[in-house]
Write a protein that holds these residues in place. Structure first.
Motif, mmCIF file in Angstrom:
data_model
loop_
_atom_site.group_PDB
_atom_site.id
_atom_site.type_symbol
_atom_site.label_atom_id
_atom_site.label_comp_id
_atom_site.label_asym_id
_atom_site.label_seq_id
_atom_site.Cartn_x
_atom_site.Cartn_y
_atom_site.Cartn_z
ATOM 1 N N GLU A 170 -34.217 -14.848 42.320
ATOM 2 C CA GLU A 170 -33.427 -14.634 43.549
ATOM 3 C C GLU A 170 -34.257 -13.841 44.559
ATOM 4 O OE1 GLU A 170 -32.024 -13.414 40.452
ATOM 5 O OE2 GLU A 170 -31.351 -15.469 40.117
ATOM 6 N N GLU A 171 -34.886 -12.766 44.073
ATOM 7 C CA GLU A 171 -35.697 -11.947 44.982
ATOM 8 C C GLU A 171 -36.837 -12.791 45.552
ATOM 9 O OE1 GLU A 171 -35.123 -7.758 42.500
ATOM 10 O OE2 GLU A 171 -36.843 -9.036 42.114
ATOM 11 N N LYS A 201 -35.810 -14.846 48.398
ATOM 12 C CA LYS A 201 -35.575 -14.092 49.632
ATOM 13 C C LYS A 201 -36.875 -13.769 50.339
ATOM 14 C CE LYS A 201 -31.220 -12.010 48.207
ATOM 15 N NZ LYS A 201 -30.788 -10.961 47.283
ATOM 16 N N LEU A 211 -40.935 -10.450 40.253
ATOM 17 C CA LEU A 211 -39.659 -10.557 40.959
ATOM 18 C C LEU A 211 -38.758 -11.512 40.188
ATOM 19 C CD1 LEU A 211 -42.124 -10.816 43.292
ATOM 20 C CD2 LEU A 211 -40.154 -10.444 44.750
#
Length: 1797
Positions: free
Chosen positions: A1717-1718, A1721, A1714
């Motif tokens: 940023e992912e 989240k 990932l």
């Protein structure tokens, strides 16, 4: 007294080479008329023989004066250790050690990995002689777990000598894998591989770095092993057996003064030397035993080396040393070159040698306490005296490492061997050496006041120190065979076979006082009476070896002369070089077949060694092939192929020279020493084979029975530098060496007309050889020396000029030309007449081989003696009294002679020499001397008319632009300079620059002068440029000067009308699509300028496009590139990839062409029978080459999917491709000061440059033709220089972009550097010190700098890279200089590169303030072309050519706008095809420049990639600079879930049942981040190897997508000042372990996944096999960066005892990548923690055994694992207790015993 037989003229000719044309033929000239044969078939009636000297002996003898061996040079060895793979061992911490000689350097340690990645760079600097350098061994070793306290254990080593690396193309290995083996265990096989780059640079070599290829090719280890060409991939171990039998003739020496004292007291006279032999090979040294006090030691021992075969170390060094308590000294050294005693062909043989004697040479034999020439005994430099001979033999046996009884270590063994039979090395024969000194001149004046004599020695025979008498029959010396012997006896007269009258040797000439020749040299007054010497010696008769070498030598010698002729013809542009080359090849073919017939006759076996037989076979096959090929090539030589065929034939020459070098010596070389007052002054060494006699002419040595000119030189180090340049003496000597029984003809080569003077002998004894010869016949000659001019002479004065004069020596006379002051290009134009030269011998002999003329050039100084500037040699053309003085030989032509100063060239001299016999009528018969009448130079005669060149009137126009970079002269700055131009006595002065600092340009641009120059362009005199500074009160100071040696490039040649046959009426349509892919193909296919070619290109292009589109369709994920992601770096990397492909294609094409050449020759050799015409074959060949060349060009566009716009990456400086931008403005370096005396004078010249003159010349014959006057018509003041820009000062914005630097030279102790950029232009200087990059040798800067500059004041840009230091000043690593002015004014338009596409936004935005349409308009206006006319439908017409292209451009919002820019750009990109005005415009580019450091001249210190844009201030301002800042690594998070394992090997035994089980856990980390390693929990007591974990690892990392590397920043050590950045390939390591509680955990297996390409995981455990790792090529590969998520089974591997891979388990894992940023989240926990916890694994009960039954478990532990250990400990305790009791009670018992209680 008997008078020698006079032989006829004809008979004399027989002994000479076939190259001689009888004069009668030539004068008749009938062979070139209709009656003669066809000119192409004349074998050697070469055209040159007509124009030059008849006898075809070169008129320019090639004589080297200074020894080149032994002089120290600068070398730099750079080693980059990139990574290691497949290291043998479990879980190791490897370090790589790089060792050269004594120097060791280590990489850092990498923890727990057996495929560490280092990428560390090491540099070693040396200043040693070449031989020493190339024998040094470079050793790479991998050491496991080394730390401060312990040295670690050796895993494996790799050895190669530096010479092998230097012999590689480009002197380097690049990205190759070195194979490691264990020297202590040769049965074990490979221990792993290290990937490295190794380069060796000598002074002046430049290294090309191949641009980095893509990693996947290099991962093929087998295909990229670090081995030279031709070495098999699988090298085997071998034993090298060097047998050392005995030595002879050791020098009488005594290293301790005590021995003398002892001898005086005791009278003991022992041999005072204790010799032993030391052999070094491949970094190991072996020694024999020491034989105490013996001059003839017998060892009979063999030294056994164990080393890989073929070895990567070329030479074995064998040294006899004298053992001494204080220090051992070398007595002599011999090198065995393994390449010469082996052959790797399919019929080859392993290295073998002897048993044979090898001769050792070294310092003089007279013993002194401190030997000044000790280096010579160590094998450095050429030995000056015979030292000893050693009987050795060498054999090699390949080992079968699998056999059990083999010793596995590579230690050296020394064993005894049986004695060798007497005649194993041949039968001893008596040899006879005769020498006659015909002349001794040019004796150096330092020794001219004492009597001088000469000594000749062969081995120890003839030496006064240890003269040797006839050997005792017991120890015979070298041999002949019986068949030959009988025939020899028949050849000789009986009287000489008789042995009783043994004649003594006469080895020295009687001393004689020299007589003055002139102020520098003396000569010995031999005149009529010539002293002789003769020596008898006994050697094993191995003449056959020398005979074979002589035949090959002869062939090589003739071939070399022929090739020199051909080159001379090409150079002087005479007619028919191809005929001469055919003649040379025919001669080569005949020579080869002659060798085959002569050498194959000899079948005797006496004293023949295996090497003799094998070499004979080798030479026979090689020469037979060569003869065949020569015939083939001969038939292919055409006028247009001469040059390439010449290259092929040069390879033959090298091969012949290699074959002629005989590794097994026989008769030692002959030394001639000049003695003055019993001191040895100077020597010459003559190889014995050169003077060896044979009844067969071809086998005779080249100087046997001939008079040879020899220059004596100083011994050893004395001969280096200036001392070595003075001639010590020049002797004309006649030498003959042969068997005593062949002696009858030993005088037959001497010049005729002498009487012999012999020693009186008793009656009945055979006559002894003469001790001197008295000449009755002598010829009187007149020598005419026509000295015309010299050029590019050595600068001997501090002004950078010289005052040269020439001194000419012939026989015992010398004359001097006049002194010309202040010039390096003197035109003496002087005839010197030497009258009454007396030469001895027959006229015809003198005609064919006249003596040598020596010409020395000196610099006249007002005080002190003249300084030597160089020397050259010549042979005159001889005319006998009865010959006609006329063509073709007379009058002689002026020729250029190369002047040498030591081994360096020091200019050329234009002269001619003729030797005219004075007949019976005296000088009246000589041709008259008609000089030009208009010159009156008093007593000095000018060169006569027939010889001096024919002159015509030329006009020379000079463009004066400006002066640049003038340094201070005598501490004062140059203020008002002026330039004087001079050529052939005429000249012109520039206008005066009023204030150099304000404006260094000239106000008047063009001036001209007229001058008479030779018609023949090759004879044009140089043009001299001088700069003077006009000081106050009318004083002038010379600033610097430059000589333009060749004016040819400035001669104006009218444009050829035929060349540009563009028909002006018809339009040529050039249909171009918007992006021209043709750029890729240019490299492979050269386009003609015919119109059809352009159309052809177009078709290919369209095809290429279609193919691409289809390809795009198949593979959707590749093509969708997000525009926003692209930046300048995408463009850069794409361009580098293109460059790589182009370079590869070029290499492939070149290899193909070479292969084709070889195949053609072979095919033709087979094809051409007598009837077949040779043309067919060559046509076929041509066809082939065309197809081959087409293929790559078709492929290039297909391969590359065009994703980005690209630019051009130049892998060298931009000016290299554009001729230094000297299209109209040339830069001439001005020199001042004395030339350096270095080996490479060009290096020293750098320091002599005092500035630059910028300008140009143009010359043309004077009555000007009409067209030229038309061309000059625009502005008559400017002459031929029309349309030049003005040279007023202009302001410019200079924008420098620095992309990156590579391979910087380390500046800090840790082998790294902290580089930053400094830029200097005129007065402005930028130092980017705060942005230094820590500990990087390949820093990426990605910066741009803006500087304002004013031309002409600031025209040189200097970009330097400095090393930042915390304390002290920063060190300069290297710098590069760019001349901006020439770029700015160049018609190639180097101000701002032209992009391939036009865009108004995005990463490829147009950077130039002028749009393409404006640029095109300006170019058309300047070139007076009609256009551009933009028409509808995307057409543009320029001149008579029409281009097509797109007409729309997108703006930021995606809206299309109409524009003509694409059309204009299309024209600009093809501007070079324009007739008349076309030239290549500089594309958008990045150039790679070499960094140099003034302290280390000539050795590259790294490279810098950069480019420069320039924008004039008077035009609109350019946009902002492009952002090229380095890409920031992107943050990613890799999540690895380990679900299960299966089939893990079981390590432990169960407590009760003895079952196998394991306590499994898995460990994982990303490479380079070992400190962040994560472990799962333990699955206890697994009985099947199955483990359940459901455990998550989380690894955050920074990643550079384009470079595919992870970036890590960390401090190197506690004391580091700042963090260092490392770039490491992205690799995930997973390991499976067995957990132990009380001992260390056991490692079971591992797998390393390269995240960019790793095998796709198997669906089930069953399908998961070892193949997935071992056979990667067959597996489907995936990249986690594309897939993002992947799950599957992967195998764990480990190595077993035999180093084979075995499967030790399987793991089911899931990888999920990932972006940061992912990851933010959807966060997850490590292990099984929150958030998103994984469920607990369902493990069987038995795994929790520890907690259920702790006591049982402990019992199990005690009983099973540590039972024996506990027993041992108890026993030891018991023993200690008993001992204690014993010691306690013994005193009491003793007392009782003593007292008898």
């Amino acid at each position: 007294m008997k008078k020698s037989k006079n032989r006829s003229h004809k008979e004399d000719h027989k002994r000479d080479e076939p190259a001689i044309l009888e004069t009668e033929d030539l004068d008749g000239q009938d062979m070139f008329l209709g009656g003669g044969p066809d000119p192409d078939t004349i074998s050697l009636a070469s055209v040159t023989a007509v124009t030059t000297n008849v006898s075809n002996k070169r008129s320019k003898p090639d004589i080297k004066m200074e020894p080149s061996a032994g002089r120290p040079m600068d070398y730099q060895v750079s080693v980059t250790v990139i990574e290691a793979r497949q290291l043998v061992g479990l879980n190791m911490d490897p370090v790589v050690c790089v060792e050269i000689g004594e120097d060791k350097k280590y990489t850092s340690m990498k923890e727990s990995t057996n495929c560490p990645y280092y990428n560390e760079y090491f540099v070693f600097d040396f200043h040693v002689p070449a031989d020493v350098m190339f024998d040094k061994i470079l050793k790479l070793s991998v050491i496991h777990s080394k730390n401060l306290l312990r040295s670690g254990t050796l895993v494996g080593t790799f050895k190669i000598d530096v010479g092998t690396i230097y012999c590689q193309p480009e002197h380097q290995f690049f990205h190759k894998w070195a194979f490691l083996s264990d020297p202590d265990d040769i049965t074990a096989g490979g221990k792993g591989y290290i990937k490295c780059d190794i380069a060796v640079v000598g002074k002046g070599d430049n290294i090309k770095t191949p641009h980095k290829a893509n990693e996947s090719d290099e991962d093929d280890i087998e295909g990229n092993l670090l081995l030279p060409e031709g070495v098999p991939l699988e090298r085997q171990w071998a034993r090298y057996y060097l047998k050392i039998y005995r030595a002879e003739g050791l020098p009488k020496m005594n290293t301790s003064i005590m021995a003398n004292v002892k001898k005086a007291f005791i009278g003991e006279n022992k041999d005072l030397v204790d010799p032993y032999v030391q052999v070094s090979f491949a970094g190991q040294k072996g020694k024999t035993s020491i034989q105490k006090s013996s001059y003839e030691p017998i060892w009979n021992e063999q030294i056994v080396f164990t080393e890989m075969f073929p070895p990567l170390c070329k030479r074995m060094k064998v040294q006899i040393r004298d053992s001494d308590k204080v220090n051992d000294v070398a007595l002599g050294t011999h090198f065995i070159d393994l390449r010469k005693i082996a052959n790797d062909g399919d019929k080859g043989f392993l290295p073998t040698l002897g048993p044979a004697w090898v001769n050792m040479y070294g310092s003089t034999r007279s013993y002194t306490l401190m030997d000044e020439h000790q280096d010579l005994n160590e094998g450095l430099g050429e030995g000056v005296s015979f030292r000893a001979r050693l009987l050795i033999s060498l054999g090699v046996e390949i080992l079968d490492t699998s056999s059990p009884d083999i010793t596995s270590s590579t230690e050296i063994q020394v064993e005894g061997v049986s004695n060798i039979s007497e005649n194993a090395t041949g039968k001893i024969e008596e040899f006879f050496l005769f020498g006659a000194f015909l002349e001794a001149t040019m004796v150096d004046r330092k020794i001219g006041d004492k009597p001088i004599n000469f000594e000749l020695t062969i081995g120890n025979y003839g030496s006064e120190v240890d003269g040797v008498t006839k050997p005792k029959s017991g120890r015979k010396k070298k041999g002949a065979d019986d068949e030959e012997e009988s025939e020899l006896i028949h050849n000789s007269s009986e009287e000489e076979v008789d042995e009783d009258g043994d004649l003594a040797s006469v080895a020295t000439t009687p001393p004689m006082k020299p007589v003055i020749t002139d102020r520098n040299y003396f000569h010995l007054p031999y005149f009529e009476r010539k002293p002789c010497i003769y020596i008898k010696s006994w050697w094993q008769d191995q003449r056959r070896r020398l005979y074979n070498a002589n035949i090959i030598d002869n062939i090589a010698h003739k071939l070399e002369e022929g090739l020199n002729d051909v080159q001379e013809i090409i150079k002087t542009e005479k007619a028919y070089p191809e005929r001469r080359l055919r003649g040379v090849l025919e001669e080569l073919g005949n020579g080869c077949s002659q060798f085959v017939s002569l050498a194959s006759k000899d079948q005797s076996q006496n004293g023949k060694t295996k090497l003799d037989r094998e070499r004979l076979k080798l030479c026979l096959t090689e020469l037979e092939n060569m003869g065949q090929q020569a015939k083939t090539i001969r038939s292919q030589v055409k006028k247009n192929t001469v040059k390439e065929k010449l290259k092929l034939v040069q390879n033959f020459l090298q091969k012949l020279r290699f074959l002629a070098d005989e590794p097994q010596h026989s008769v030692p070389d002959i030394y001639i020493w000049m003695m003055s007052n019993n001191k040895r002054i100077a020597y010459a060494r003559v190889p014995s084979k050169d003077i060896l006699y044979s009844p067969v002419d071809e086998e005779t040595g080249k100087d046997c029975g001939k008079v040879k000119t020899i220059f004596l030189r100083l011994p050893g180090k004395k001969g280096f530098g200036t001392a070595g340049w003075t001639v010590q003496a020049k002797i004309e000597i006649y030498l003959w060496l042969g068997l005593n029984k062949q002696r009858k003809d030993f005088l037959c080569g001497l010049p005729n007309g002498f009487e012999e003077n012999k020693l009186a002998r008793g009656p009945g004894l055979q006559p002894s050889p003469p001790i001197s010869l008295t000449y009755m016949m002598k010829q009187i000659f007149q020598l005419r020396v026509h000295m015309y001019q010299g050029r590019s002479l050595f600068a001997a004065d501090s002004t950078g000029l010289s005052d040269p004069f020439a001194r000419v020596f012939f026989s015992t006379q010398s004359q001097v030309t006049e002194v010309l002051s202040e010039t390096l290009c003197p035109t003496w134009d002087q005839l010197m007449v030497f009258d009454n030269v007396e030469l001895f011998g027959e006229a015809s002999e003198l005609r064919d081989d006249p003596p040598i003329i020596v010409i020395e050039i000196y610099d006249q100084d007002t005080v002190g003696k003249a300084e030597f500037m160089g020397r050259t040699f010549a042979k005159p053309i001889t005319k006998m009294a009865d010959e006609h003085y006329g063509p073709p030989r007379f009058p002689p032509q002026l020729e250029y002679y190369q002047i040498y100063r030591g081994n360096c060239t020091a200019g050329e001299m234009l002269a001619a020499f003729e030797l005219l016999q004075i007949g019976p009528n005296g000088k009246a018969d000589l041709p008259p001397i008609d000089g030009p009448t208009d010159m009156d130079r008093g007593p000095i005669l000018p060169v006569p008319l027939g010889i001096r060149p024919v002159l015509s009137k030329y006009r020379i126009e000079v463009l004066f632009w400006g002066l640049r970079d003038l340094k201070r002269v005598n501490l004062a700055q140059v203020d008002r300079p002026r330039v004087d131009i001079e050529c052939a006595g005429k000249g012109v002065q520039s206008s005066l620059i009023q204030n150099y600092r304000k404006n260094p340009n000239f106000s008047t641009l063009v001036k001209w002068f007229e001058v008479d120059l030779p018609e023949n362009e090759l004879l044009h005199p140089p043009l001299n440029i001088r700069v003077v500074d006009c000081r106050a009160f009318g004083r002038y100071t010379l600033v610097g000067s430059h000589a333009v040696t060749s004016l040819r490039k400035f001669i104006y040649r009218a444009a050829d009308k035929q060349a540009n046959n563009w028909n002006t009426t018809e339009e040529i349509i050039v249909n171009m699509e918007p992006e021209p892919t043709v750029k890729k193909m240019e490299t492979v296919v050269k386009l003609d300028c015919g119109s059809d070619a352009v159309v052809k290109v177009d078709m290919k292009e369209v095809k290429g496009k279609k193919k691409k589109r289809n390809k795009g369709g198949e593979d959707p994920e590749e093509e969708e590139l997000d525009e926003s992601m692209l930046d300048w770096w995408s463009k850069y990397f794409a361009s580098i990839e293109t460059l790589m492909e182009i370079l590869k294609a070029q290499e492939a094409a070149q290899a193909d062409a070479e292969e084709k050449e070889d195949m053609d020759i072979a095919a033709e050799a087979a094809e051409i029978k007598s009837d077949d015409s040779p043309v067919k074959g060559s046509k076929k060949g041509r066809g082939k080459s065309k197809d081959k060349k087409k293929a790559p060009s078709g492929m290039t566009p297909e391969k590359k999917k065009k994703k980005h716009d690209e630019m051009k990456v130049y892998h060298k400086e931009l000016e290299n491709d554009f001729d230094n931008f000297a299209d109209w403005l040339h830069s001439f370096n001005l020199y001042r000061g004395k030339s350096g005396d270095d080996d490479d004078q060009n290096m020293a010249d750098e320091d002599r440059i005092i500035g630059k003159f910028k300008g140009s010349m143009c010359m043309y014959k004077v009555p000007v033709s009409d067209e030229m006057s038309r061309e000059m018509g625009f502005d008559s003041n400017m002459g031929m220089f029309q349309n030049l820009p003005h040279n007023d000062p202009i302001n410019i914005l200079v924008r420098v972009y620095v992309v990156r630097a590579t391979d910087l030279h380390p500046a800090d102790i840790n082998g790294k550097a902290d580089p930053y950029i400094a830029i200097k232009l005129g007065k402005s200087e930028i130092k980017d010190k705060e942005n230094y990059i820590s500990k990087q040798l390949n820093p990426i800067f990605g910066k741009s700098f803006d500087i304002e500059a004013t031309f002409p004041m600031d025209s040189t840009l200097t970009v330097s890279i400095y090393d930042w230091d915390l304390v002290g000043t920063d060190d300069l690593i290297g710098e590069t200089r760019v001349d901006l002015e020439n770029r700015y004014y160049s018609k190639h338009r180097a101000t701002c590169g032209i992009a391939s596409n036009y865009a108004i936004h995005g990463y490829n935005v147009w950077r130039d303030p002028m749009k393409p349409t404006q640029i095109l308009g300006k170019l058309c206006k300047d070139g007076k072309l009609d256009g551009p006319h933009y028409g509808p439908g995307g057409r543009v017409k320029v001149g008579n050519r029409v281009y097509m292209g797109a007409t729309e451009v997108e703006d930021e919002n995606g809206l299309k706008k109409q524009t003509d820019e694409h059309l204009a750009l299309t024209v600009l990109n093809h501007w070079k095809d324009m007739p008349k005005v076309g030239c290549k415009l500089i594309p958008e580019h990045v150039e790679t420049r070499r960094l140099l450091n003034p302290d280390k001249p000539g050795i590259e210190q790294g490279r810098i990639e950069m480019w420069v844009d320039m924008f004039p201030k008077d035009l609109p301002a350019p946009g902002p600079a492009i952002d090229i800042s380095p890409r920031k690594p992107k943050k990613f998070e890799l999540r690895v879930i380990v679900w299960n394992t299966d089939e893990v090997v079981l390590e432990d035994d169960d407590i009760f049942t003895g079952e196998k089980s394991s306590d499994i856990f898995v460990r994982g980390w990303l490479k380079g981040q070992q400190e962040d390693k994560q472990d799962t929990d333990v699955h206890y007591h697994s009985l099947t190897g199955e483990g359940n974990f459901n455990w998550r690892f989380v690894y955050p990392f920074d990643y550079l997508i384009a470079e595919e590397k992870i970036v890590i920043s960390k401090k190197e050590s506690m004391f580091a000042w700042d963090e260092t950045q490392y770039k490491i390939p992205a690799r995930l390591n997973l390991q499976v372990w067995d957990a132990d509680h009380f001992s260390a955990d056991d490692f079971l297996g591992a797998i390393e996944l390269d995240l960019n390409r790793f095998p796709r995981g198997a669906k089930t455990a069953k399908q998961c096999t070892i193949e997935m790792v071992t056979n990667e090529q067959a597996m489907p590969m995936v990249s986690i960066f594309k897939q993002k998520r992947i799950k599957g089974w992967w195998p764990f591997l480990a190595r077993d005892e035999n180093d084979e891979f075995e499967l030790t388990g399987k793991v089911e894992a899931e990888l999920h990548l990932l972006t940061s940023e992912e990851a933010e989240k959807s966060p997850v926990g490590e292990g099984r923690n929150e958030p998103e916890p994984l469920e607990k694994p369902n493990r069987p009960d038995t795994t929790f055994l520890w907690f259920l039954m702790p006591l049982k478990a402990i019992r199990y532990l005690v009983c099973k694992q540590y039972k024996w250990l506990i027993c041992k400990i108890l026993l030891a305790l018991l023993f200690v207790v008993l001992l204690g009791l014993f010691l306690y009670s013994i005193p009491g018992y003793l007392v009782k015993k003593l007292l008898g209680a």
